[in-house]
Scaffold this active site. Structure first.
Site, PDB file in Angstrom:
ATOM      1  N   GLU A   1      26.822 -15.306   1.410  1.00  0.00           N
ATOM      2  CA  GLU A   1      25.466 -15.238   1.960  1.00  0.00           C
ATOM      3  C   GLU A   1      24.691 -14.073   1.354  1.00  0.00           C
ATOM      4  O   GLU A   1      25.159 -12.920   1.364  1.00  0.00           O
ATOM      5  CB  GLU A   1      25.535 -15.090   3.497  1.00  0.00           C
ATOM      6  CG  GLU A   1      24.156 -15.009   4.134  1.00  0.00           C
ATOM      7  CD  GLU A   1      24.164 -15.231   5.653  1.00  0.00           C
ATOM      8  OE1 GLU A   1      25.226 -15.579   6.212  1.00  0.00           O
ATOM      9  OE2 GLU A   1      23.103 -15.046   6.262  1.00  0.00           O
TER      10      GLU A   1
ATOM     11  N   ASP B   1      32.214 -21.176  13.793  1.00  0.00           N
ATOM     12  CA  ASP B   1      32.282 -19.720  13.636  1.00  0.00           C
ATOM     13  C   ASP B   1      33.101 -19.107  14.759  1.00  0.00           C
ATOM     14  O   ASP B   1      32.928 -19.472  15.937  1.00  0.00           O
ATOM     15  CB  ASP B   1      30.873 -19.123  13.717  1.00  0.00           C
ATOM     16  CG  ASP B   1      30.312 -18.782  12.356  1.00  0.00           C
ATOM     17  OD1 ASP B   1      31.095 -18.423  11.462  1.00  0.00           O
ATOM     18  OD2 ASP B   1      29.088 -18.881  12.198  1.00  0.00           O
TER      19      ASP B   1
ATOM     20  N   LYS C   1      35.552 -20.381  10.894  1.00  0.00           N
ATOM     21  CA  LYS C   1      35.058 -19.469   9.861  1.00  0.00           C
ATOM     22  C   LYS C   1      35.011 -18.073  10.468  1.00  0.00           C
ATOM     23  O   LYS C   1      34.668 -17.925  11.649  1.00  0.00           O
ATOM     24  CB  LYS C   1      33.657 -19.891   9.414  1.00  0.00           C
ATOM     25  CG  LYS C   1      32.952 -18.875   8.509  1.00  0.00           C
ATOM     26  CD  LYS C   1      31.753 -19.463   7.808  1.00  0.00           C
ATOM     27  CE  LYS C   1      30.472 -19.456   8.605  1.00  0.00           C
ATOM     28  NZ  LYS C   1      30.005 -18.114   9.008  1.00  0.00           N
TER      29      LYS C   1
ATOM     30  N   ASP D   1      27.443 -19.368  14.359  1.00  0.00           N
ATOM     31  CA  ASP D   1      26.997 -18.540  15.484  1.00  0.00           C
ATOM     32  C   ASP D   1      25.506 -18.225  15.354  1.00  0.00           C
ATOM     33  O   ASP D   1      24.922 -17.585  16.241  1.00  0.00           O
ATOM     34  CB  ASP D   1      27.853 -17.281  15.648  1.00  0.00           C
ATOM     35  CG  ASP D   1      27.812 -16.358  14.447  1.00  0.00           C
ATOM     36  OD1 ASP D   1      27.202 -16.738  13.419  1.00  0.00           O
ATOM     37  OD2 ASP D   1      28.410 -15.269  14.517  1.00  0.00           O
ATOM     38  N   SER D   2      24.888 -18.725  14.281  1.00  0.00           N
ATOM     39  CA  SER D   2      23.423 -18.689  14.204  1.00  0.00           C
ATOM     40  C   SER D   2      22.818 -19.405  15.405  1.00  0.00           C
ATOM     41  O   SER D   2      21.632 -19.247  15.688  1.00  0.00           O
ATOM     42  CB  SER D   2      22.938 -19.341  12.900  1.00  0.00           C
ATOM     43  OG  SER D   2      23.512 -20.624  12.738  1.00  0.00           O
TER      44      SER D   2
HETATM   45  O1  KIV Z   1      26.052 -18.890  11.525  1.00  0.00           O
HETATM   46  C1  KIV Z   1      25.723 -19.591  10.561  1.00  0.00           C
HETATM   47  O2  KIV Z   1      24.937 -20.540  10.654  1.00  0.00           O
HETATM   48  C2  KIV Z   1      26.303 -19.258   9.266  1.00  0.00           C
HETATM   49  C3  KIV Z   1      25.673 -19.883   8.055  1.00  0.00           C
HETATM   50  C4  KIV Z   1      24.361 -19.292   7.805  1.00  0.00           C
HETATM   51  C5  KIV Z   1      26.556 -19.807   6.883  1.00  0.00           C
HETATM   52  O3  KIV Z   1      27.203 -18.504   9.191  1.00  0.00           O
END
Ligand code: KIV
Length: 302
Positions: free
Chosen positions: A187, A88, A118, A49-50
């Site tokens: 993280e 995510d 995730k 979700d980044s």
């Molecule tokens: O959202 C994301 O990219 C993540 C990674 C930084 C692990 O959760």
């Protein structure tokens, strides 16, 4: 036509931990990042979700919706990357009830074709994790700095400092492994604590800002390629400066256009010059070596 390649398997996570071979995970958000991540040898792609921050320009991951995730996961899967794709669960989709959580997970699996989801958090997400697993949706955990908790945490800070926080993290990690997660992202936690967690649990840990003692590492695509301006956090290693290269390339294009150096005969039709890269002397298209190499849609027939 059916893809002859085997269905990507999440077994790679357990196998790498057994073999002591570090896992490599990269985030991907669309066709090109998925093609590059897979061709670069990532063991798995994470549609994080980044994407809310690096693709959509939000300040946090909180505004990311399930529709956003489905949209980007579908683009990643269109690359047929040949490795597992993990998505995510965005903020709000696994906080209300197990039923809503499963519905969100099912959309990502059925509509977007991801292999696993995730979610952030430990013990307090027990019911949601159990419900997802019961619906045959593999789950990866995420502890330490959980960006969806930014308001509660008061910012993006290293987590797991102090005896109490350490004990909580170790307990949550043991819980997630016991609950049936196939992997765990750690993280921004001190390297020594991440190494302790890694030694204590049977599932692989994938670190980001968690030192070299994890079973694998994940980086955000835009960070490792240096795509965005501004300083990177300490845990990021920029393996390229594609943002700067992109600016230089666009500036060169702009100068060429303004000085009428582009297009030349080489990039124009007619005049006895083969029409495009990838075409032979008879004008037969040999196809782009890299999907997208022939500007969206390939060579026009006229
Ligand atoms: O959202 C994301 O990219 C993540 C990674 C930084 C692990 O959760």
């Amino acid at each position: 036509m059916q893809d002859p390649r085997p269905v990507p398997s999440l077994d790679v996570f357990a196998r790498r931990k057994r073999e002591g071979m570090p896992l490599v995970v990269v985030t991907a958000y669309d066709l090109s990042s998925a093609l590059i991540g897979a061709a670069g040898g990532a063991d798995a792609l994470l549609v994080g979700d980044s994407l809310g921050m690096v693709m959509l320009g939000h300040e946090t991951t909180l505004p990311v919706t399930l529709d956003d995730m489905v949209h980007h996961c579908r683009a990643v899967q269109r690359a047929r990357p040949g490795v597992p794709v993990i998505a995510d669960l965005p903020y709000g989709t696994f906080h209300v009830s197990p039923a809503e959580t499963v519905r969100a997970g099912l959309r990502l699996v059925q509509e977007a074709g991801v292999h696993a989801v995730k979610l952030e958090g430990g013990r307090r997400r027990a019911d949601m994790i159990a419900a997802l697993l019961d619906a045959e949706i593999p789950v990866m955990g995420h502890l330490g700095l959980t960006p969806q908790s930014v308001n509660r945490l008061g910012g993006y800070r290293v987590q797991g400092r102090g005896a109490e926080a350490e004990a909580r993290l170790l307990d949550d990690a043991a819980f997630l492994a016991q609950a049936g997660c196939f992997g765990l992202v750690l993280e921004c936690v001190p390297a020594a604590l991440a190494a302790r967690v890694t030694a204590a649990i049977a599932i692989p840990t994938i670190g980001i800002g968690a030192g070299g003692g994890c079973d694998g590492q994940v980086l955000v695509f835009h960070d490792l390629l240096g795509l965005l301006p501004g300083p990177s956090p300490r845990f990021v290693k920029r393996y390229a400066e594609l943002g700067r290269m992109g600016i230089a390339a666009v500036a060169a294009f702009a100068a060429d256009v303004r000085e009428r150096h582009f297009p030349t005969a080489e990039h124009s039709y007619g005049g006895g010059v083969p029409a495009v890269q990838g075409e032979d002397a008879q004008g037969e298209s040999t196809g782009p070596a890299y999907p997208g190499g022939a500007a969206a849609g390939g060579e026009p027939s006229a």
